[in-house]
Scaffold this motif. Structure first.
Motif, PDB file in Angstrom:
ATOM      1  N   ASN A  10     -37.883 -17.787  57.513  1.00 24.26           N
ATOM      2  CA  ASN A  10     -38.352 -16.426  57.754  1.00 24.26           C
ATOM      3  C   ASN A  10     -37.255 -15.408  57.496  1.00 24.26           C
ATOM      4  N   GLY A  14     -37.253 -12.651  54.479  1.00 22.63           N
ATOM      5  CA  GLY A  14     -37.109 -11.241  54.812  1.00 22.63           C
ATOM      6  C   GLY A  14     -36.069 -10.539  53.957  1.00 22.63           C
ATOM      7  N   GLU A  19     -41.771  -6.874  53.915  1.00 20.75           N
ATOM      8  CA  GLU A  19     -42.747  -7.373  54.878  1.00 20.75           C
ATOM      9  C   GLU A  19     -44.082  -6.648  54.703  1.00 20.75           C
ATOM     10  N   ALA A  30     -45.724  -9.756  58.554  1.00 27.63           N
ATOM     11  CA  ALA A  30     -44.446 -10.425  58.791  1.00 27.63           C
ATOM     12  C   ALA A  30     -44.459 -11.854  58.276  1.00 27.63           C
ATOM     13  N   PHE A  35     -47.155 -13.609  55.750  1.00 29.64           N
ATOM     14  CA  PHE A  35     -47.301 -12.435  54.892  1.00 29.64           C
ATOM     15  C   PHE A  35     -48.758 -12.147  54.552  1.00 29.64           C
TER      16      PHE A  35
END
Length: 244
Positions: A10, A14, A19, A30, A35
């Motif tokens: 994650n 990112g 996001e 997120a 996603f």
């Protein structure tokens, strides 16, 4: 509980991906949600009664008694029941295709979340010995570099607290794709495609078989056949999505 791998994944995602929803590109989403944003999630159709007690095929109407569909009555089935979390259409089918064929691994959390939300409450109230993913043929796994069923099964294993066993079932026949085949052709295509590893004995143990999509059941039924031949006492099937 989030694993260390998921936390690292994650964080890494990112850094490289904004996001936003990976499907519509038009709303926030997120990494923990795979996603997929809230608006897109509104298109998810959950499998709800009435559905066939054997294969989980949903029906419309006001049926209130347990029933078995015509397809199941005409087939020799080796699993006791098959259930899916959602219907295989709209954004779910799009996410599955991107996940499997385009290595869009960020969709795993979305798909696993659907499966866990429906399967875990059911499985925790039952007694099962192992969760077993539908295996890929070694050639296909080398080509794809991962087995989506195995990744989903691992998440279900942790959440349901049922041991994962990836060394029980193997695929020995490199079958043609099922996509364009009729129901009878799919069954013929998958016949004898799976076996257990040499020496594997299941002394009445109960198995949860996991895959991403259930369409005609030809794949999971041949897996269940191999498991029952090795002594499994019961085999049930859980998938993310159910084809109609």
């Amino acid at each position: 509980m989030k694993t260390l791998f998921q936390s690292v994944l994650n964080t890494t995602l990112g850094l490289f991906y904004p996001e936003v929803c990976a499907l519509c590109q038009d709303e926030p989403a997120a990494a923990e949600a795979g996603f997929v944003g809230a608006k897109c999630r509104q298109f998810v159709q959950y499998v709800r009664p009435p559905f066939c007690k054997r294969c989980g095929l949903p029906f419309e109407g006001d049926l209130t008694t347990s029933f078995e569909c015509n397809n199941c009555r005409e087939m020799e089935l080796f699993f006791s029941s098959a259930r899916a979390a959602v219907v295989a259409k709209t954004i779910v089918l799009e996410a599955i295709h991107h996940y499997k064929y385009s290595r869009a691994l960020w969709f795993e959390n979305f798909l696993a979340g659907l499966l866990l939300g429906e399967a875990v409450p059911v499985l925790r109230g039952q007694k099962w010995n192992f969760i077993v993913p539908v295996p890929l043929h070694p050639l296909k796994k080398r080509e794809r570099e991962f087995n989506q069923a195995e990744l989903l099964a691992a998440q279900l294993s942790r959440a349901a607290r049922i041991p994962l066993n990836t060394r029980l079932l193997r695929r020995v026949k490199p079958t043609a794709t099922q996509t364009l085949l009729r129901r009878d052709q799919r069954a013929d295509n998958m016949r004898g495609a799976f076996t257990v590893f040499d020496g594997a004995k299941l002394n009445g143990q109960k198995i949860v078989l996991v895959d991403d999509v259930f369409t005609t059941g030809a794949t999971t039924n041949d897996c269940a056949r191999a498991l029952r031949a090795a002594g499994a006492g019961d085999v049930c099937v859980w998938t993310v999505a159910r084809g109609l």
